[in-house]
Design an enzyme around this catalytic site. Structure first.
Site, PDB file in Angstrom:
ATOM      1  N   PRO A   9      67.279 -39.993  58.204  1.00 34.75           N
ATOM      2  CG  PRO A   9      66.132 -38.952  59.946  1.00 34.75           C
ATOM      3  CD  PRO A   9      67.471 -39.027  59.296  1.00 34.75           C
ATOM      4  CG  ASN A  10      61.611 -41.157  57.563  1.00 38.26           C
ATOM      5  OD1 ASN A  10      61.276 -42.309  57.818  1.00 38.26           O
ATOM      6  ND2 ASN A  10      61.507 -40.182  58.438  1.00 38.26           N
ATOM      7  NE  ARG A  17      59.431 -38.589  53.993  1.00 43.06           N
ATOM      8  CZ  ARG A  17      60.341 -37.781  54.494  1.00 43.06           C
ATOM      9  NH1 ARG A  17      61.615 -37.942  54.176  1.00 43.06           N
ATOM     10  NH2 ARG A  17      60.002 -36.824  55.311  1.00 43.06           N
ATOM     11  CE1 TYR A  22      61.845 -34.773  51.213  1.00 45.13           C
ATOM     12  CE2 TYR A  22      59.683 -35.769  51.500  1.00 45.13           C
ATOM     13  CZ  TYR A  22      60.713 -34.987  51.976  1.00 45.13           C
ATOM     14  OH  TYR A  22      60.616 -34.406  53.213  1.00 45.13           O
ATOM     15  CG  ASN A  71      68.887 -34.835  52.893  1.00 43.72           C
ATOM     16  OD1 ASN A  71      68.351 -34.511  53.949  1.00 43.72           O
ATOM     17  ND2 ASN A  71      68.230 -34.863  51.744  1.00 43.72           N
ATOM     18  CB  ALA A  74      63.339 -35.193  60.658  1.00 47.93           C
ATOM     19  CD  GLU A  95      71.656 -27.884  56.401  1.00 45.67           C
ATOM     20  OE1 GLU A  95      70.434 -27.850  56.591  1.00 45.67           O
ATOM     21  OE2 GLU A  95      72.455 -27.086  56.962  1.00 45.67           O
ATOM     22  CG  HIS A  97      67.670 -29.789  53.261  1.00 44.18           C
ATOM     23  ND1 HIS A  97      67.435 -30.734  54.231  1.00 44.18           N
ATOM     24  CD2 HIS A  97      68.490 -28.866  53.815  1.00 44.18           C
ATOM     25  CE1 HIS A  97      68.075 -30.385  55.331  1.00 44.18           C
ATOM     26  NE2 HIS A  97      68.725 -29.254  55.099  1.00 44.18           N
ATOM     27  NE  ARG A 104      58.452 -30.069  52.907  1.00 43.03           N
ATOM     28  CZ  ARG A 104      58.941 -31.243  53.247  1.00 43.03           C
ATOM     29  NH1 ARG A 104      60.208 -31.539  53.049  1.00 43.03           N
ATOM     30  NH2 ARG A 104      58.153 -32.155  53.793  1.00 43.03           N
TER      31      ARG A 104
END
Length: 141
Positions: A9-10, A17, A22, A71, A74, A95, A97, A104
């Protein structure tokens, strides 16, 4: 080798964004550069904002591709369903990111999928995807 990149998502908003976190490049702009780094290997891309569609895609490719770079966005921090799916696949899952999630918010420090994945790469911007692809390619030669 065939590697499937799956973004959650996103991540369709990369380049727009929060560029301070990012970066300013979309994934669609980065993908041809990544593919050019690994000539002779097939790197495909899929993105969805919907958890079930991510699971469907992993089940579709997880028994025929050589590796998945995931990735989960969330969903990383909430999805037992993604973790269960990853555990059922033949293909190894890395995985990734873009940001260093440990720098964060506290809720981003816990991944529900890490234990099901072969490894985790975070904090290297879009280069995290290259590092994951490089591992998958070099670990199976």
């Amino acid at each position: 080798m065939k590697i499937q990149i799956i973004n959650g998502p996103n991540l369709n908003l990369l380049g727009v964004r929060e560029p301070g976190i990012y970066g300013s490049s979309s994934f669609e702009a980065y993908l041809p550069k990544l593919q050019a780094m690994f000539p002779g290997h097939e790197i495909e891309y899929y993105q969805s904002n919907i958890e079930g569609e991510l699971i469907d895609k992993m089940q579709q490719v997880g028994f025929c591709c050589d590796g998945i770079v995931l990735n989960a966005g969330a969903y990383t921090h909430t999805s037992i369903a993604l973790a269960d799916c990853i555990r059922s696949l033949k293909a190894p899952v890395i995985e990734v990111h873009i940001s260093n999630v440990h720098q964060r918010e506290e809720f981003r420090h816990k991944s529900m999928i890490s234990a099901a994945c072969r490894g985790v790469i975070c904090g290297f911007g879009l280069d995290s995807y290259r590092l994951a692809a490089d591992f998958l390619i070099n670990s199976q030669q």
